[in-house]
Design a protein around this motif. Sequence first.
Motif, mmCIF file in Angstrom:
data_model
loop_
_atom_site.group_PDB
_atom_site.id
_atom_site.type_symbol
_atom_site.label_atom_id
_atom_site.label_comp_id
_atom_site.label_asym_id
_atom_site.label_seq_id
_atom_site.Cartn_x
_atom_site.Cartn_y
_atom_site.Cartn_z
ATOM 1 N N HIS A 1 -1.939 14.652 14.128
ATOM 2 C CA HIS A 1 -2.546 14.040 12.932
ATOM 3 C C HIS A 1 -1.486 13.096 12.375
ATOM 4 O O HIS A 1 -0.325 13.504 12.230
ATOM 5 N N PRO A 2 -1.848 11.850 12.058
ATOM 6 C CA PRO A 2 -0.816 10.934 11.547
ATOM 7 C C PRO A 2 -0.300 11.321 10.171
ATOM 8 O O PRO A 2 0.793 10.917 9.788
ATOM 9 N N ALA A 3 -1.127 12.104 9.439
ATOM 10 C CA ALA A 3 -0.824 12.491 8.056
ATOM 11 C C ALA A 3 -0.767 11.243 7.154
ATOM 12 O O ALA A 3 -0.535 10.148 7.657
ATOM 13 N N PRO A 4 -0.965 11.360 5.852
ATOM 14 C CA PRO A 4 -1.159 12.608 5.131
ATOM 15 C C PRO A 4 -2.468 13.300 5.546
ATOM 16 O O PRO A 4 -3.433 12.629 5.904
ATOM 17 N N VAL A 5 -2.459 14.627 5.492
ATOM 18 C CA VAL A 5 -3.647 15.388 5.882
ATOM 19 C C VAL A 5 -4.476 15.715 4.638
ATOM 20 O O VAL A 5 -3.933 15.922 3.561
ATOM 21 N N GLU B 1 0.875 -1.177 0.000
ATOM 22 C CA GLU B 1 0.000 0.000 0.000
ATOM 23 C C GLU B 1 0.907 1.219 0.000
ATOM 24 O O GLU B 1 2.011 1.167 0.537
ATOM 25 N N ASP B 2 0.402 2.328 -0.512
ATOM 26 C CA ASP B 2 1.227 3.542 -0.617
ATOM 27 C C ASP B 2 1.628 4.062 0.768
ATOM 28 O O ASP B 2 0.902 3.891 1.739
ATOM 29 N N SER B 3 2.776 4.707 0.808
ATOM 30 C CA SER B 3 3.265 5.291 2.060
ATOM 31 C C SER B 3 4.352 6.310 1.748
ATOM 32 O O SER B 3 5.167 6.084 0.846
ATOM 33 N N ARG C 1 5.536 8.600 4.862
ATOM 34 C CA ARG C 1 6.170 8.709 6.175
ATOM 35 C C ARG C 1 6.710 7.385 6.709
ATOM 36 O O ARG C 1 7.868 7.289 7.130
ATOM 37 N N THR C 2 5.839 6.379 6.734
ATOM 38 C CA THR C 2 6.230 5.123 7.386
ATOM 39 C C THR C 2 7.402 4.488 6.646
ATOM 40 O O THR C 2 8.401 4.089 7.263
ATOM 41 N N LYS C 3 7.286 4.436 5.313
ATOM 42 C CA LYS C 3 8.347 3.800 4.523
ATOM 43 C C LYS C 3 9.660 4.571 4.665
ATOM 44 O O LYS C 3 10.716 3.984 4.937
ATOM 45 N N GLN D 1 -4.243 -2.363 12.536
ATOM 46 C CA GLN D 1 -3.326 -1.755 13.492
ATOM 47 C C GLN D 1 -2.186 -1.046 12.759
ATOM 48 O O GLN D 1 -1.867 -1.383 11.607
ATOM 49 N N HIS D 2 -1.565 -0.106 13.468
ATOM 50 C CA HIS D 2 -0.422 0.644 12.921
ATOM 51 C C HIS D 2 0.515 0.910 14.109
ATOM 52 O O HIS D 2 0.631 2.041 14.579
ATOM 53 N N PRO D 3 1.196 -0.161 14.584
ATOM 54 C CA PRO D 3 1.978 -0.009 15.832
ATOM 55 C C PRO D 3 3.064 1.058 15.774
ATOM 56 O O PRO D 3 3.297 1.747 16.771
ATOM 57 N N SER D 4 3.737 1.221 14.632
ATOM 58 C CA SER D 4 4.826 2.213 14.614
ATOM 59 C C SER D 4 4.261 3.627 14.727
ATOM 60 O O SER D 4 4.869 4.503 15.348
ATOM 61 N N GLN D 5 3.071 3.861 14.146
ATOM 62 C CA GLN D 5 2.414 5.165 14.317
ATOM 63 C C GLN D 5 2.023 5.357 15.780
ATOM 64 O O GLN D 5 2.178 6.446 16.344
ATOM 65 N N SER D 6 1.562 4.278 16.385
ATOM 66 C CA SER D 6 1.145 4.373 17.783
ATOM 67 C C SER D 6 2.340 4.732 18.678
ATOM 68 O O SER D 6 2.242 5.630 19.530
#
Length: 296
Positions: free
Chosen positions: A251-255, A44-46, A48-50, A124-129
């Motif tokens: 805000h986790p973004a993208p906004v 999936e697109d990313s 920030r996380t990538k 879930q999105h543990p790294s964002q958490s």
Amino acid sequence: MKDILTMESFNNEQVMEMINRALEFKNGARANFEDKKVMNLFFEDSTRTKTSFQAAEANFKMERLNFDASTSSINKGETLYDTVKTIQSIGVDLVVIRHKQDEYYNEIKDIDIHILNAGDGKGQHPSQSFLDLMTIYEKFGTFEDLNIAIVGDLKHSRVAHSNSSVLKKLGANLFYGGPKEWYTEEFEKFGPLKQIDDLVENMDVIMLLRVQNERLDSEDKNVVSTENYLNKYGLTLKRANEMKKDAIIMHPAPVNRGVEIADEVVEHEKSVIFKQMTNGVFARMAMIEKVLKGDK
Ligand code: CP
């Protein structure tokens, strides 16, 4: 710990260890995993996380092997299990995976390779958490009795799903905002749904969520298109100015500028949105170290 798949696998003490380690990395602590190979599998697109996983891996001098989902044999029908088993056979130690399927990791968790979940569907999105928790803790030094509102597209948000239970366990008072259609049953046990105007003056943290257009069905689209979303549910400049002096906007973004957040609020003096992105590198370093250090 072999993998990090959900926030539920951490107790409060372990969460605090992760936050403190991320803060140590931010303050200059170093570690070296140059003998470890990593692959980032983003289906999936990313942005920030990538990118921040890449930065974290570079900080550890890890050897990163390239993976491009759009040219992989997944497109010939290879399963995720066979893909990850192949990567493990080639000698990779750690995979970071984002996938549109909820709980994709159940298919692969028995493979002898470390897995970091970089987001599973609406799950879930543990790294964002961890980066969110780090950012809140950096500001307030505690979670106990903080008033935290999670506002917006709750139904489709892995950020809301990851953060709700851990924030509640850490002692925060949770509230929700946004369309009532998206305040699904699972959130009721954590806190009440309120109108945004009833939240702004009393919250220490307002955590906005992106309207996830790519996940909306026709009913969900009616919720967004038939109403003025920003005025009804979002953080306007007037509301941001009404928040407590020391409160923060996350805000986790993208906004979606002008939808869940007014354009001029993105870089408001109370906004920590770009600080969250900075902290993402250090939170992800703490996660990588957590799973790899047992190998040493
Ligand atoms: N917050 C977040 O997950 O952003 P990306 O989708 O850009 O990685």
